[in-house]
Design a protein around this motif. Structure first.
Motif, PDB file in Angstrom:
ATOM      1  N   GLY A 150       3.481   5.297  -3.105  1.00  0.00           N
ATOM      2  CA  GLY A 150       2.493   6.181  -3.697  1.00  0.00           C
ATOM      3  C   GLY A 150       1.419   6.537  -2.689  1.00  0.00           C
ATOM      4  N   GLY A 151       0.158   6.418  -3.086  1.00  0.00           N
ATOM      5  CA  GLY A 151      -0.947   6.716  -2.181  1.00  0.00           C
ATOM      6  C   GLY A 151      -1.550   5.487  -1.562  1.00  0.00           C
ATOM      7  N   THR A 152      -0.809   4.361  -1.555  1.00  0.00           N
ATOM      8  CA  THR A 152      -1.390   3.096  -1.118  1.00  0.00           C
ATOM      9  C   THR A 152      -0.566   2.396  -0.049  1.00  0.00           C
ATOM     10  N   ARG A 189       6.450   0.755  -8.011  1.00  0.00           N
ATOM     11  CA  ARG A 189       6.060  -0.648  -8.161  1.00  0.00           C
ATOM     12  C   ARG A 189       6.005  -1.301  -6.792  1.00  0.00           C
ATOM     13  N   VAL A 190       5.145  -2.280  -6.664  1.00  0.00           N
ATOM     14  CA  VAL A 190       5.167  -3.159  -5.499  1.00  0.00           C
ATOM     15  C   VAL A 190       5.445  -4.558  -6.012  1.00  0.00           C
ATOM     16  N   PHE A 191       6.426  -5.210  -5.426  1.00  0.00           N
ATOM     17  CA  PHE A 191       6.799  -6.561  -5.819  1.00  0.00           C
ATOM     18  C   PHE A 191       6.206  -7.535  -4.799  1.00  0.00           C
ATOM     19  N   MET A 194       3.606  -5.145  -9.486  1.00  0.00           N
ATOM     20  CA  MET A 194       2.302  -4.500  -9.611  1.00  0.00           C
ATOM     21  C   MET A 194       2.482  -2.989  -9.705  1.00  0.00           C
ATOM     22  N   PRO A 195       1.596  -2.329 -10.474  1.00  0.00           N
ATOM     23  CA  PRO A 195       1.660  -0.860 -10.534  1.00  0.00           C
ATOM     24  C   PRO A 195       1.154  -0.248  -9.241  1.00  0.00           C
ATOM     25  N   VAL A 196       1.565   0.976  -8.986  1.00  0.00           N
ATOM     26  CA  VAL A 196       1.210   1.661  -7.751  1.00  0.00           C
ATOM     27  C   VAL A 196       0.206   2.759  -8.039  1.00  0.00           C
ATOM     28  N   TYR A 197      -0.738   2.927  -7.123  1.00  0.00           N
ATOM     29  CA  TYR A 197      -1.748   3.966  -7.247  1.00  0.00           C
ATOM     30  C   TYR A 197      -1.232   5.256  -6.634  1.00  0.00           C
TER      31      TYR A 197
END
Length: 703
Positions: A643-645, A686-688, A698-701
């Motif tokens: 995503g943006g992160t 998602r990030v695991f 975790m959710p992604v921004y």
């Protein structure tokens, strides 16, 4: 019908046939249109001159005529003659004036239900005649079905074999058209009449919907869907889905026989009028007229019809009759002898819930979002990096075996207890998961379900990587080997360049027909995945298990310097020397790339570089300080970019810092209360995060 004029080198006559033009050509031969002394047209196929001296190909070419002659059916193109002339074998077959099924569907759209029933019944009867002659066609597809004024005709017996034959040719190729060949053909197993039934089901689905029932971005993905996926019949009329589905059963035993198919598809009266009236019939007549014009005296002239694009229609009365005919045969095969026809269904990749994607604008600064699930205490404390595959996350379980968790809720989807996950695990074409058991036997599983697919080899020590077609591994004799994931055949084996290390196995990545192997001795060996030959290599890179990262046509390598080289031939692009004062030997950790930039941690600093070179130096886009200068030795963990992160492991492995990808503004930090290094992977918004035997999603921004 389009013909090309004869060219220099083309024969003017073969046997009794005067050649008039070129219909087409392929890898083995050229096809001409000709006429005999009585003016009867014929399609004359000639083996290419450069192949005529290949005894195997010449025999196969002649066998095609013998096979076709053995079939006495109105549903095939009759062989009119065959012989060898001037050292080149040729076959003359009945000339069929009509479009192929794929041409017709492409021009006029999908067929209506009544026409599909007529097509199915006639093709099923033709298959019965072919099988009665002791043959299996093996390549039934829309391009091998010609629609004539008397109905569909099957052509091309080029790879037909007796029932007891195998699909594999002497070169090891599997002659199967992606999306139409049966699973047993794809796997190189013994085939029989039921294989043609599978192909018939795929053909009918195409005729009714206008698209292949098994599809994918590349050949390997299509073949995977044929073997493991569920057929997509969503655009097929409901009355036909129940009839076509059983033909596509994975197990040949569960497919109906052609006579049963002809009976079940019994078309309503007048359904075959599509060959005699309407846009398709007009096209056929136009082609028949063109053929007569080509083969008859020059004064023969008949106006040609102009085709229009529309769905085939056989009339309103026929449509009504279909509704009545379809209702009584819905379970025509499913309930035969009380047995249900299973078509192995692979769940599609899950749609990502919106909750997994968080807006940067709406987020509260400095506050970490809640985990989507976890932390779960289910993974090995020092296991391999988790592997997202479609709708599951593959991890090394606490018990040492292979464990698949649902990406949506973290629940156990399946477990392979016999697999030694310490030997590594990889994904093929985002469809299969491959690992090795305690005896070194390679095992493949359907990613979404855990269903075993195949086993091969018995000498596997460690799995390195995989691409869409092959698995790359290290053997117990420290050899590098490639195994074809679709045929289970070993493609090549060669010595490993780097020796074994007590600190762990080599790391690898694949892309662009290259396998990049980064050994623990700091040597990087780049191998041609087709041949196994070394294309280029360098020494002096990281010795701490840094993994290479591939972005497009560039490979990025960690170690004493962060280096970018051209993937195909190894030309130098740029490098950045390490400033890791805490541990100069560690240097740069494993890099990560999103295609437009590369991100890596060097000691207490994280950098984002442009993928474009600038006079041999990287172009820095931002730098983030992660700790006190000289206070740490750094991390080996690669960042996660989604995503943006960017998710960055702190050098002392105390926490994970999440920053904006385009600027270094810290969004929040995430901490998992365990000891040891973090592991970070991302996929599907998602990030695991894994650490010390625990894992969370975790959710992604977003931007």
């Amino acid at each position: 019908m389009t013909t090309q004029p004869l060219a220099t080198g083309d024969p003017l006559r073969l046997g009794p046939y005067r050649l008039l033009g070129v219909l087409g050509e392929g890898g083995m031969g050229k096809v001409y249109v000709g006429r005999d002394g009585a003016g009867v047209p014929a399609a004359v196929k000639v083996l290419r001159p450069e192949l005529a001296h290949d005894q195997h190909l010449a025999q196969r070419f002649v066998r095609e005529a013998d096979m076709a002659r053995a079939v006495t059916s109105k549903g095939v193109a009759r062989v009119l003659g065959a012989q060898t002339e001037g050292g080149r074998p040729w076959i003359a077959a009945e000339f069929l004036a009509g479009p192929t099924l794929d041409e017709a569907v492409g021009a006029y759209g999908p067929m209506d239900e009544a026409t599909v029933r007529a097509l199915a019944a006639q093709l099923a009867r033709t298959l019965h005649d072919i099988h009665a002659a002791g043959l299996v066609h093996r390549d039934l597809k829309p391009a091998n079905i010609v629609l004539t004024s008397t109905g569909p005709r099957v052509i091309d017996f080029g790879i037909a074999r007796p029932e007891h034959g195998l699909t594999l040719t002497t070169t090891g190729q599997i002659p199967v058209t992606p999306g139409y060949g049966a699973p047993e053909q794809v796997l190189g197993q013994r085939v029989g009449p039921a294989s043609d039934v599978f192909s018939l089901g795929a053909v009918l689905a195409y005729a009714a919907s206008g698209r292949r029932t098994f599809d994918g971005a590349h050949v390997a993905a299509v073949q995977y869907e044929v073997v493991h996926g569920a057929p997509d019949l969503s655009l097929v009329p409901p009355g036909l889905q129940e009839l076509i589905g059983p033909c596509l059963a994975k197990d040949p035993v569960h497919r109906p026989a052609p006579p049963r198919i002809a009976e079940a598809f019994a078309p309503p009266k007048g359904a075959d009028r599509a060959w005699r009236k309407g846009p398709l019939a007009d096209d056929i007549k136009r082609r028949e007229t063109a053929t007569k014009r080509l083969t008859a005296p020059a004064d023969t002239s008949v106006p040609a019809a102009s085709p229009s694009r529309r769905r085939f229609l056989t009339g309103a009365a026929v449509g009504v009759a279909v509704l009545g005919a379809g209702g009584g045969v819905g379970a025509w095969w499913l309930n035969r002898d009380g047995a249900k026809s299973p078509t192995a269904a692979v769940p599609p990749a899950v749609a990502t819930p919106e909750a997994a994607f968080v807006s940067l604008i709406d987020s509260e600064p400095g506050k970490a979002p809640d985990a989507l699930w976890g932390p779960l205490d289910v993974t090995a404390p020092n296991g391999h990096l988790p592997l997202p595959v479609r709708d599951v996350l593959i991890v090394q379980a606490k018990t040492g075996d292979l464990l698949a968790l649902s990406v949506t809720d973290g629940k156990e989807r399946w477990r392979a207890k016999d697999i030694d996950a310490d030997a590594g695990f990889v994904s093929v074409a985002d469809r299969l998961v491959v690992g090795a058991d305690g005896n070194g036997v390679l095992n493949a599983f359907v990613a979404s379900t855990g269903k075993p697919v195949w086993q091969t080899r018995s000498d596997v020590e460690h799995l390195l990587a995989a691409d869409d077609t092959h698995v790359y591994l290290v053997t117990k004799d420290n050899e590098l080997s490639a195994v074809d994931a679709w045929t289970c055949k070993t493609a090549w084996t060669r010595p490993m360049t780097s020796p074994r290390s007590p600190n762990g196995p080599a790391k690898a990545a694949t892309g662009g027909k290259r396998l990049v192997v980064h050994g623990r001795d700091g040597q990087v060996d780049v191998v041609d995945t087709t041949t196994g030959e070394t294309v280029w290599k360098i020494k002096g890179q990281g010795t701490h298990g840094q993994a290479p990262a591939i972005g497009g046509d560039t490979v990025y390598l960690g170690g004493p310097s962060l280096m970018a080289r051209r993937l195909d031939e190894g030309s130098f692009l740029w490098e950045e020397e390490s400033r890791n004062f805490g541990d100069e030997r560690l240097g740069w950790a494993s890099p990560a790339t999103d295609g437009t930039s590369v991100i890596a941690v060097d000691g207490y600093q994280a950098y984002r570089f442009s993928t474009l070179a600038d006079s041999g130096r990287a172009s820095t886009e931002w730098m983030e300080v992660l700790g006190e200068i000289g206070s740490t030795t750094g991390t080996r963990t690669a960042p996660a970019v989604e995503g943006g992160t960017v998710w960055l492991p702190e050098p002392d492995d105390s926490t994970v810092r999440v920053v904006n990808k385009t600027a270094t503004a810290t969004l929040f930090t995430a901490t998992m209360e365990r000891q040891g290094p973090y592991q970070l992977v991302s996929d599907a918004h998602r990030v695991f995060i894994a650490r010390g035997g625990r894992i969370a999603a975790m959710p992604v921004y977003g931007e």
